[in-house]
Design a protein around this motif. Structure first.
Motif, PDB file in Angstrom:
ATOM      1  N   VAL A 158     -10.545   6.576  -1.298  1.00 18.20           N
ATOM      2  CA  VAL A 158     -10.094   5.149  -2.107  1.00 18.20           C
ATOM      3  C   VAL A 158      -8.664   5.167  -2.118  1.00 18.20           C
ATOM      4  CG1 VAL A 158     -10.251   4.312  -4.216  1.00 18.20           C
ATOM      5  CG2 VAL A 158     -12.186   5.632  -3.337  1.00 18.20           C
ATOM      6  N   ARG A 159      -8.046   4.105  -1.695  1.00 15.67           N
ATOM      7  CA  ARG A 159      -6.797   4.014  -1.710  1.00 15.67           C
ATOM      8  C   ARG A 159      -6.427   2.739  -2.686  1.00 15.67           C
ATOM      9  NH1 ARG A 159      -3.188   8.151  -0.365  1.00 15.67           N
ATOM     10  NH2 ARG A 159      -1.664   7.148   0.417  1.00 15.67           N
ATOM     11  N   ILE A 160      -5.528   2.694  -3.634  1.00 14.66           N
ATOM     12  CA  ILE A 160      -5.181   1.378  -4.227  1.00 14.66           C
ATOM     13  C   ILE A 160      -3.798   1.048  -4.188  1.00 14.66           C
ATOM     14  CG2 ILE A 160      -5.219   0.670  -6.817  1.00 14.66           C
ATOM     15  CD1 ILE A 160      -7.331   2.482  -7.619  1.00 14.66           C
ATOM     16  N   GLY A 161      -3.778  -0.350  -3.848  1.00 10.33           N
ATOM     17  CA  GLY A 161      -2.541  -0.861  -3.795  1.00 10.33           C
ATOM     18  C   GLY A 161      -2.506  -2.197  -4.583  1.00 10.33           C
ATOM     19  N   THR A 173       0.757  -1.241  -0.048  1.00 12.70           N
ATOM     20  CA  THR A 173      -0.185  -0.067   0.032  1.00 12.70           C
ATOM     21  C   THR A 173       0.932   1.297   0.064  1.00 12.70           C
ATOM     22  OG1 THR A 173      -0.111  -0.204   2.363  1.00 12.70           O
ATOM     23  CG2 THR A 173      -1.798  -0.979   1.158  1.00 12.70           C
TER      24      THR A 173
END
Lengths: 93, 93
Positions: B45-48, B17
């Motif tokens: 929203v967090r994209i990993g 992340t």
């Protein structure tokens, strides 16, 4: 007086993975890279997406329902990808 | 007679992340897209990345140790990303 429906804040974790039958060139490249770096004991590398988000909803079931739609419509490509959703209660919004 | 060291097969899940202080343009774009589609209740929203792999090692501790190195060297960028590793025993290799 209008009825105010209480909403809650939920945290969600979404795991998007390629279906097992779909080739994963990125995973293969990582595996080759690792092998090149001396990590010969690594196999079956598959790369997916991990998405964290927050949403408000009236219940956990409704949050889950909406996340299913969101995954089908935007986060995942249902033709080649599977997804798994985890919902956690955060706090009263 | 040479001593044969037994190795075991481990499955690992790696979650990469972005560090909280690092901006996530992809996450922002997804959030904007969702808002556009009518999902106004979604935020943060967090994209990993989510990586599944298999490796053989003499013990779970050694597998974990090697995965730490692999993450630092290849899977994650320690300057801007955090990672979390889960190791599961699969079977005798």
């Amino acid at each position: 007086m209008a009825q105010l429906s209480e909403t809650f804040l939920y945290q969600a974790k979404v795991y998007v993975t390629l279906r097992p039958s779909v080739l994963d060139p990125a995973g293969t490249a990582v595996r080759a890279g690792l092998s090149h770096m001396g990590y010969d004991n690594v196999s079956k590398v598959r790369i997916g997406k991990y998405i964290e988000l927050e949403l408000t909803a009236e219940s956990e079931a409704l949050a889950q329902q909406q996340l299913d739609k969101i995954c089908d419509q935007l986060l995942a490509n249902p033709v080649i990808e599977n997804y798994r959703i985890e919902v956690f209660t955060a706090a009263v919004a």
